[in-house]
Structure formats: structure tokens, C-alpha cells
Design an enzyme around this catalytic site. Structure first.
Site, mmCIF file in Angstrom:
data_model
loop_
_atom_site.group_PDB
_atom_site.id
_atom_site.type_symbol
_atom_site.label_atom_id
_atom_site.label_comp_id
_atom_site.label_asym_id
_atom_site.label_seq_id
_atom_site.Cartn_x
_atom_site.Cartn_y
_atom_site.Cartn_z
ATOM 1 N N ARG A 230 0.693 -1.164 -0.237
ATOM 2 C CA ARG A 230 0.018 -0.033 0.027
ATOM 3 C C ARG A 230 0.607 1.189 -0.041
ATOM 4 N NH1 ARG A 230 -2.400 -3.776 2.889
ATOM 5 N NH2 ARG A 230 -1.257 -3.055 4.697
ATOM 6 N N GLU B 7 3.033 -6.060 14.218
ATOM 7 C CA GLU B 7 1.711 -5.916 15.127
ATOM 8 C C GLU B 7 1.423 -7.450 14.886
ATOM 9 O OE1 GLU B 7 -1.401 -3.424 13.626
ATOM 10 O OE2 GLU B 7 -2.354 -3.681 15.685
HETATM 11 P P1 AMP Z 1 4.270 -1.722 11.408
HETATM 12 O O1 AMP Z 1 5.441 -2.594 11.114
HETATM 13 O O2 AMP Z 1 3.486 -2.578 12.704
HETATM 14 O O3 AMP Z 1 4.233 -0.346 11.987
HETATM 15 O O4 AMP Z 1 2.933 -2.355 10.465
HETATM 16 C C1 AMP Z 1 3.086 -1.386 9.447
HETATM 17 C C2 AMP Z 1 2.767 -2.233 8.154
HETATM 18 O O5 AMP Z 1 1.734 -3.222 8.201
HETATM 19 C C3 AMP Z 1 2.018 -1.377 7.054
HETATM 20 O O6 AMP Z 1 2.632 -1.366 5.952
HETATM 21 C C4 AMP Z 1 0.707 -1.347 7.457
HETATM 22 O O7 AMP Z 1 0.201 -1.309 6.050
HETATM 23 C C5 AMP Z 1 0.407 -2.633 7.822
HETATM 24 N N1 AMP Z 1 -0.599 -2.656 8.917
HETATM 25 C C6 AMP Z 1 -0.109 -2.884 10.305
HETATM 26 N N2 AMP Z 1 -1.046 -2.769 11.092
HETATM 27 C C7 AMP Z 1 -1.956 -2.223 10.571
HETATM 28 C C8 AMP Z 1 -3.386 -1.909 10.826
HETATM 29 N N3 AMP Z 1 -4.054 -1.961 11.962
HETATM 30 N N4 AMP Z 1 -4.198 -1.190 9.921
HETATM 31 C C9 AMP Z 1 -3.415 -1.276 8.617
HETATM 32 N N5 AMP Z 1 -2.444 -1.589 8.128
HETATM 33 C C10 AMP Z 1 -1.564 -2.274 9.285
#
Ligand code: AMP
Length: 172
Positions: free
Chosen positions: A59, A96
Site C-alpha cells: 500500500r 503488529e
Molecule cells: P508496523 O510494522 O507494525 O508499523 O506495520 C506497518 C505495516 O503493516 C504497514 O505496511 C501497514 O500497512 C500494515 N499494518 C499494520 N497494522 C495495521 C493496521 N492495524 N491497519 C492497517 N495496516 C496495518
């Protein structure tokens, strides 16, 4: 940005139970919201001499491409393993929901580049930190970090490298 925010939808329990997924596809498909995102991203970086925008799969490719086009920079994809055809460098990290790896072409960034790394959502910050480490290892002049949106209760900003300017358009 209230209009754009109103077009982002929550999907509960995706991709697994307990996660509230911020779905930006509903903002991207709305012409007015897409235009507003592009304009706001460009306004943040227009005067900073940016030469490359790195977008994180998948995205981050959407806003990243629009930003690069608007400010006259090049676009570089940071991708999931095995997708890039030439020689790559890679980093593995926690997110996450689970573990992941990203890759970038070894020759994607030059030492005189000024780089914005872009993704759609800041959750825990693990993905962005890994992307930052990859870009940093190629020694550009400066690195900025940008998101369309962030989820503050996950404290992702605390997991990002210190001293780097971080921006986002929307906070949930
Ligand atoms: P992070 O590494 O935890 O900051 O996760 C970020 C990546 O995972 C990004 O590419 C986001 O598009 C996706 N992502 C993680 N958690 C979410 C969420 N709750 N909603 C949308 N996208 C998420």
C-alpha cells in the site's frame, strides 16, 4: 484531512483476531480523497530537495508513487522477499501481527540522494524501521519518514530511529 479520514474504514479481526485493520482502499478509490492525499503529501516535501521516494509494499506504493510524481522525485519499491529481480539487501523485523522481511535493490539509492520513505499506516513501526535501516546502509544525504496515517496507541513513533523527521497526515 477530515474528509480523507472519513473515507478510511475499519475492518475488525483482519488479518487476524484482535486487529482493527485501517483500510485505506476506500480513500484511494475516492477521487477527491486521493487528490487531497496527493496534494497534502506533496506540500510536506515540495521544498526539501527530495530525489527519491521509497514506497513499502504494497500500500506504500500508492501514496509513494503519487508523492514522487508530484515533487519530481524518483520512486523506489521496498518489496517482500523474492520479488525484486536484481541484487538486493534485506531486513527481517517484528510487526503488529507476526514477522516479516523486506528487500530493496542494492543500487536503488545513491550517496547524494535525499530520500522520503513512505507507507500508508504506522502501526508498531517495525516495518518502517527495517526500511530505514536498509536505506541508511546506502548512505544517502538525508532520510525523511512519512505515513498517510498513524495509530498512536501502538506507540510506533517510539520504535522509529531518533533524530529523523517523521510526518503523517492523519492520526486515529
Ligand atoms: P508496523 O510494522 O507494525 O508499523 O506495520 C506497518 C505495516 O503493516 C504497514 O505496511 C501497514 O500497512 C500494515 N499494518 C499494520 N497494522 C495495521 C493496521 N492495524 N491497519 C492497517 N495496516 C496495518
Amino acid at each position: 484531512m477530515e474528509y480523507v479520514k472519513s473515507k478510511i474504514r475499519d475492518i475488525n479481526d483482519f488479518p487476524q483476531k484482535g486487529i482493527v485493520f485501517k483500510d485505506l482502499t476506500t480513500a484511494f478509490k475516492d477521487p477527491k480523497a486521493l487528490k487531497e492525499i496527493g496534494r497534502a503529501l506533496a506540500d510536506l516535501y515540495r521544498d526539501k530537495g527530495v530525489t527519491k521516494v521509497v514506497g513499502i509494499e504494497s500500500r506504500g506504493f500508492i501514496g509513494g508513487s503519487i508523492l514522487a510524481y508530484e515533487i519530481g522525485a524518483g520512486f523506489v519499491p521496498a518489496r517482500k522477499p523474492g520479488k525484486l529481480p536484481a541484487e538486493t539487501i534485506s531486513a527481517t523485523f517484528e510487526k503488529e501481527y507476526g514477522e516479516d522481511t523486506i528487500e530493496i535493490h542494492r543500487d536503488a539509492i545513491e550517496e547524494d540522494d535525499i530520500v522520503v520513505i513512505h507507507d500508508d499506516v504506522l502501526a508498531t513501526g517495525g516495518t518502517m524501521h527495517a526500511a530505514y535501516d536498509l536505506v541508511k546502509s546506502m548512505n544517502p544525504r538525508k532520510i525523511y519518514i512519512n505515513f498517510i496515517s498513524e495509530i498512536p496507541f501502538l506507540h510506533g513513533r517510539e520504535n522509529l530511529p531518533e533524530g529523523v523527521e517523521v510526518t503523517s497526515l492523519i492520526s486515529f
